[in-house]
Design an enzyme around this catalytic site. Sequence first.
Site, PDB file in Angstrom:
ATOM      1  N   GLU B  61      11.831 -10.443  32.624  1.00 43.07           N
ATOM      2  CA  GLU B  61      12.100 -11.908  34.146  1.00 43.07           C
ATOM      3  C   GLU B  61      13.722 -11.517  34.298  1.00 43.07           C
ATOM      4  OE1 GLU B  61       9.851 -12.420  31.485  1.00 43.07           O
ATOM      5  OE2 GLU B  61       8.271 -13.535  32.344  1.00 43.07           O
ATOM      6  N   HIS B 130       2.355 -23.499  30.560  1.00 41.73           N
ATOM      7  CA  HIS B 130       1.957 -22.524  31.945  1.00 41.73           C
ATOM      8  C   HIS B 130       1.779 -23.708  32.630  1.00 41.73           C
ATOM      9  CE1 HIS B 130       1.586 -18.448  29.802  1.00 41.73           C
ATOM     10  NE2 HIS B 130       1.772 -18.196  30.374  1.00 41.73           N
TER      11      HIS B 130
END
Lengths: 325, 326
Positions: B61, B130
């Site tokens: 990321e 999530h």
Amino acid sequence: MDAGALLDRYERMAVIRRTEKAAHDLFLQGLVKGTTHLAAGQEAIAVGASAALRPDDYVFATYRGHHHALARGATPEECLAELMSRATGLCGAKGGSMHLTKAATGMLGSYAIVGAHLPMAVGAAWSARLRGTEQLAVAFFGDGATNIGAFHESLNLAAVWRLPVLFVCENNLYMEYTPIADVTAVPRPAADRAPAHGIPGEVVDGNDVVAVEEAVGRLARRARAGDGPAVLEAETYRHFGHSRADPAAYRPAEEVERWLKHDPLDLARGRLAELGVGAETVAEADERARAVVERAVAAAKAAPPPDPREALTDVWADGGAAWRT
Amino acid sequence: MADLITYRDAVAEGIAREMRRDASVVCLGEDIAEAGGVFKTTTGLLKEFGPERVWDTPISEQAIAGAAMGAAMTGMRPVAEIMFSDFLACCWDYLANEIPKVRYMTGGQVTVPLVVRTANGGGLGFGAQHSQATENWALTVPGLKIAAPATPADVIGMLAAAIRSDDPVVFFEHKALLATKGPPPPPGHVVELGRAAVVREGGDITLVALASTVPLALKAADILAGEGIEAEVVDLRCLVPLDAATVLASLRKTSRLVTVEENPYQGGWGATVVSIVADEGFGLLDAPVRRVAGECVPLPFADALEQQVVPTVDKVVTEVRGLAAY
């Protein structure tokens, strides 16, 4: 390298050395606020690498980035004015010592979060590939940056996309105040890790401007030819401490003495003598460097502070800072 | 009924429209190319635009956000995907320290025209790491624009504005809305960032909502209408720029305000809206303001638990009934 080219490199290094000394003196006079991370002793890396690059290549540097800004086209006057919080500063006095940027000459910034700029250089190299320009991106960073995740993410992404990016580590043996060897499992923090990412890792004497220029030139040609990124670990030493508050008393005297004798300017002077350049010619270069920096100091001192209204500009591309309608 | 488009397909359509009109628009992210994205929000892009413009990345990321930044600084308009908004924390340095600051600290020398897209919010049973609604994270950072569309048409129109923006935009796509449908907008549809929409008119109370809470507020308004309470629903669409003017204009009609947000009450965007109202609209109020927000807990897994901690239609209805009787 011929005598003329080497004399040019020497003079560039002399300007950087004198600018760093001026920054130090101006700090002691209370004219430079905050902190500085001087690069005196590491000039050969910035000057050698820059000389090997094209003018349109991209450079990303760190909080210890004065030498890169100067090597990539920023003037001593605009750098010192930035440090002294003057309106004429490189970034309008919004950046300061740790954020010297001159986008117009490809100096795309110095970043003060360790290692954060490595992925940016990967992105700039990606952009060059997409635009078909054969530009190179170079990230200069310290040995301490080799232990953050972004270093490894960047090397891997650059390798897997075969991007024209050079990772140039300025290994000055200390991660801030701590010997890099104490906190790193391999002896060459950058070069030893490169092969794990499928990238060549080379080591060069970072105080020898000729060796740096040759190595960067070779790796740059390789990257431009499509052979992908490379890591160059340049061994060097900083003359000052990590930052302005650090007298660097943790460094063994014998080590300091050994490295001060391996000064990039002395090395270049020795090479110039070997090439038959007389001492008076070198002295003339020193004098030009002295005069340039002296004028820069005077001009920066005379410059006004920024207009306070500038605090609320430049957040957005429209020039403003409005966050609501 | 004319053909409808899903919110999910609108994402790919919105990106494709911009890629067709501007060669500098490129995409990068995990699983976005061959796989079409884990939420199938980039389906078809690789086929139409090829591997030079649609790039699969490793699970990195920091490299995704940093590379997008470097590319944006040097002439491209990258659209980067961070798969789940929870993962923005993995590249938070770029969102908090690098992307939003570089223009300012270089004295305006550098512009960063990029979009970071990410799947936001709960409702799909993905558990605590999530499922968060994290748009309030970005709200704490000066220098980021924040878009969070609620309908397929807005997805396309706001993506157009975000990709064309010379400023960095964090674009929150809500997971619970991906399967919802709406009419596709006409070619050239652009929704300017910072323009809220009054999606239901009413004179009794203003409900300010964003993304997933817009349909939720509309459902609550339908129920309340049956009780004789007419709620006006404002879809903020963007948190930065924030269209406070539309909120205040609605409040002028209704005199009562409830914000409905999925992020936690602690530090949520509703607090910013309410503080503006307290500063500039206090005289318009006939009742206290109320915030329906997420509880200050990590998102639990089981539906029965999650419903306890996120905004629901019932919670909104209850809050509005209380205010209407104030």
